[in-house]
Write an enzyme that holds these catalytic residues in place. Sequence first.
Site, PDB file in Angstrom:
ATOM      1  N   GLY A   8       4.528  -8.719  13.680  1.00 59.35           N
ATOM      2  CA  GLY A   8       5.033  -7.745  12.922  1.00 59.35           C
ATOM      3  C   GLY A   8       4.804  -6.555  14.037  1.00 59.35           C
ATOM      4  N   SER A   9       5.132  -4.599  13.526  1.00 56.16           N
ATOM      5  CA  SER A   9       5.464  -4.274  15.324  1.00 56.16           C
ATOM      6  C   SER A   9       5.445  -2.833  14.235  1.00 56.16           C
ATOM      7  CB  SER A   9       7.180  -4.549  15.743  1.00 56.16           C
ATOM      8  OG  SER A   9       7.922  -5.034  14.451  1.00 56.16           O
ATOM      9  N   PHE A  31       5.109  -8.641   2.501  1.00 56.67           N
ATOM     10  CA  PHE A  31       6.265  -9.085   3.847  1.00 56.67           C
ATOM     11  C   PHE A  31       5.776 -10.426   3.718  1.00 56.67           C
ATOM     12  CE2 PHE A  31       7.235  -4.723   4.165  1.00 56.67           C
ATOM     13  CZ  PHE A  31       8.131  -5.115   3.757  1.00 56.67           C
ATOM     14  N   LYS A  68      -4.670  -6.027   6.102  1.00 59.65           N
ATOM     15  CA  LYS A  68      -5.658  -5.409   4.909  1.00 59.65           C
ATOM     16  C   LYS A  68      -4.846  -5.658   3.332  1.00 59.65           C
ATOM     17  CE  LYS A  68      -7.548  -4.087   8.712  1.00 59.65           C
ATOM     18  NZ  LYS A  68      -8.209  -2.595   9.424  1.00 59.65           N
ATOM     19  N   ALA A  86      -4.810   2.855  14.034  1.00 56.57           N
ATOM     20  CA  ALA A  86      -4.122   2.249  15.473  1.00 56.57           C
ATOM     21  C   ALA A  86      -3.642   4.076  16.140  1.00 56.57           C
ATOM     22  CB  ALA A  86      -3.051   1.618  14.478  1.00 56.57           C
ATOM     23  N   LYS A 130     -11.844  -2.006   0.965  1.00 61.26           N
ATOM     24  CA  LYS A 130     -13.214  -0.474   1.529  1.00 61.26           C
ATOM     25  C   LYS A 130     -11.721  -0.009   0.817  1.00 61.26           C
ATOM     26  CE  LYS A 130      -9.906  -0.832   5.369  1.00 61.26           C
ATOM     27  NZ  LYS A 130      -9.003  -0.030   6.984  1.00 61.26           N
ATOM     28  N   ASN A 145      -6.118   6.171   1.730  1.00 62.44           N
ATOM     29  CA  ASN A 145      -6.296   6.244   0.395  1.00 62.44           C
ATOM     30  C   ASN A 145      -7.313   7.666   0.362  1.00 62.44           C
ATOM     31  OD1 ASN A 145      -5.413   3.351  -0.221  1.00 62.44           O
ATOM     32  ND2 ASN A 145      -6.246   2.865   2.225  1.00 62.44           N
ATOM     33  N   GLN A 172      -2.967   1.170  -0.051  1.00 58.50           N
ATOM     34  CA  GLN A 172      -3.271  -0.400  -0.256  1.00 58.50           C
ATOM     35  C   GLN A 172      -4.444  -0.345  -1.017  1.00 58.50           C
ATOM     36  OE1 GLN A 172      -3.366  -3.796   1.240  1.00 58.50           O
ATOM     37  NE2 GLN A 172      -1.464  -2.975   1.923  1.00 58.50           N
TER      38      GLN A 172
END
Lengths: 363, 363
Positions: A23-24, A111, A134, A168, A219, A284, A312
């Site tokens: 992943g990236s 994915f 998550k 991030a 969360k 969120n 999410q």
Amino acid sequence: MHSRFSLQVLTKMAIKKSICIVGSGNWGSAIAKIVGRNVLSSPDLFEAKVNMYMYEENFEGRKLTEVVNEKHENVKYLPGIKLPENIVANPDLIASCKSADILIFVMPHQFVRGTCKTMQEHIKDSALAVSLIKGFDKGPDGKILMISKLIEDILNIDCAVMMGANLAPEVAEEQFCETTIGCKNKEQGELLRSVFETDYFRCAVCTDIATIEMCGALKNVVGIGAGIVDGMGLGHNTKAAVLRLGLMEMVKFGELFIEGSQEVTFFESCGVADLVATCHGGRNRLLGENVVKSDKTIKQLEKEILRGQSFQGPLVAQEINQVLKEKNMLEQFPLFTAIYKICQREMDPREFINCLRNHPEHI
Amino acid sequence: MHSRFSLQVLTKMAIKKSICIVGSGNWGSAIAKIVGRNVLSSPDLFEAKVNMYMYEENFEGRKLTEVVNEKHENVKYLPGIKLPENIVANPDLIASCKSADILIFVMPHQFVRGTCKTMQEHIKDSALAVSLIKGFDKGPDGKILMISKLIEDILNIDCAVMMGANLAPEVAEEQFCETTIGCKNKEQGELLRSVFETDYFRCAVCTDIATIEMCGALKNVVGIGAGIVDGMGLGHNTKAAVLRLGLMEMVKFGELFIEGSQEVTFFESCGVADLVATCHGGRNRLLGENVVKSDKTIKQLEKEILRGQSFQGPLVAQEINQVLKEKNMLEQFPLFTAIYKICQREMDPREFINCLRNHPEHI
């Protein structure tokens, strides 16, 4: 519960370990920066080259992987942050992962299943996976399936997790933070700490894997609630109450649905700290604020705010609502239930607080 | 742990209880609004008239108590909020408290000792005190003395406590929040719940009195740390880490210094929720921010920001630093220790985060 990385133990394990980042996106790239540096500073332990599997895209007329490998920067998902030169973007999933001893999963949760199926039969039997993802998946029985379990089931290897208050962009800027690693034993813990820990990214290790992962999913539901409080112009007391009631529903959910879930895990970065960060700086939260300020559906807000990506929180709220409904437990979770209904636009967000006034926590 | 107020039990107790609020600042006035209404809605349980002891001051050429009783508003400390007419400000401490069955203490902690000494010999032997006061006092041996203990020692009656994420102006505006009541038994808990609970002020009751009170004091130390993070322009991850490490030092402090301190108490409003509110909206947070942005001493900042009133955090930081130093335990509390030194201007606040990189929690 925590154990300090011991170089002696790890070097005795002899053969250098190879790492692949599966992943990236922006979190994947931020963590690549850490991993790339850490492997270079422990050349006895790790292969210097770290493959980063990257779904190929077009970037200004060129292949994204080519640009990333030329500029040592994820120009699309984490622009402005230099990656170590030993991080090599690779659009070929199987080539990226086939010789890896450590597989770091970091991609949107929808994915994971497909990616693992492609990797199946091509990875080392002895590999260790670690999920930074998550969210939940759904098992064939319609029940909630943790992402780490999904990875374990398809790849037939152990899967650890790492979650915490780790937005991030701030990690990429090397701002001090903490994280929680969940894995089966001390040896895995020491290995993963040596992969991830830096002086600005501090790791605590524990074995309550499923609770850590559950925190990472739930969360975001609470984060929507915090955003609703903000959207209604309410203050710090109300937001703190929503955060705490959300935390208590998370604890309760762990008690009911996770074997061996420990309250103490909620004191780790994956618990209270990630919840605090999410309720103040997460997307969120932003969704919750917008849900109050407009009549648009979640889909419309995703289109406007995330350019079509998914939030999410509403997904998780829906998944846990199904489970709680089946078990006839909705009244024990008034906050989760209200947020589900609000995201479905079945309830006016201005009713949110009224749903909390007689919370089981107050009885 | 929590118990719902039962009208039957209380009415059986027969004689109407009289309440006195000892103190009348902004928190005292916000709580007076609640108490005044609650006693009117339970006329079988409570005397309608609630005395509010008020230190007499001059307000625009008149006595403050007179203005308050005429306008039913604390024009000086909580302007704009109407108080119920059964709240009667009284500048005579002994007259206010002598027939009270419930004494609600709500004043700056440095005035408690003197106030209690004046009240001694004048109160009912059967009275129950409840302290809403944040902070510690010092015993004759130089050791930390909880305010509730100080009240109990001088007045020779039980003293309960009530703490939580309760910023006074927001409570006065009737914004939804929670609080934690700590008392010796279920009967006291039911009585106090009937005094304080409303549909926007939700009470949870437990018996871990000293831990609740300790949270009310120590949170302000952590709040300074959160302000330092803000002052340095750091983001949500770092703030969440500081909040969590502060919480873990609070838990540790409880383990070491409070008999029977329970981790679960930190999940109550007095713990995690009050910490979150304090780290985002409290005045000790504001102090921390200013400590980074200027070279002024705490005294100077108090003069500028609080017009001479004291910040709680630096006082508490100093008191616990003495205790920890004596016990040779400073390294177990790097956050508390750093904040003490920063408040003394012995350490550059820019060094704060460096003190946390090797926190015992990460080992």
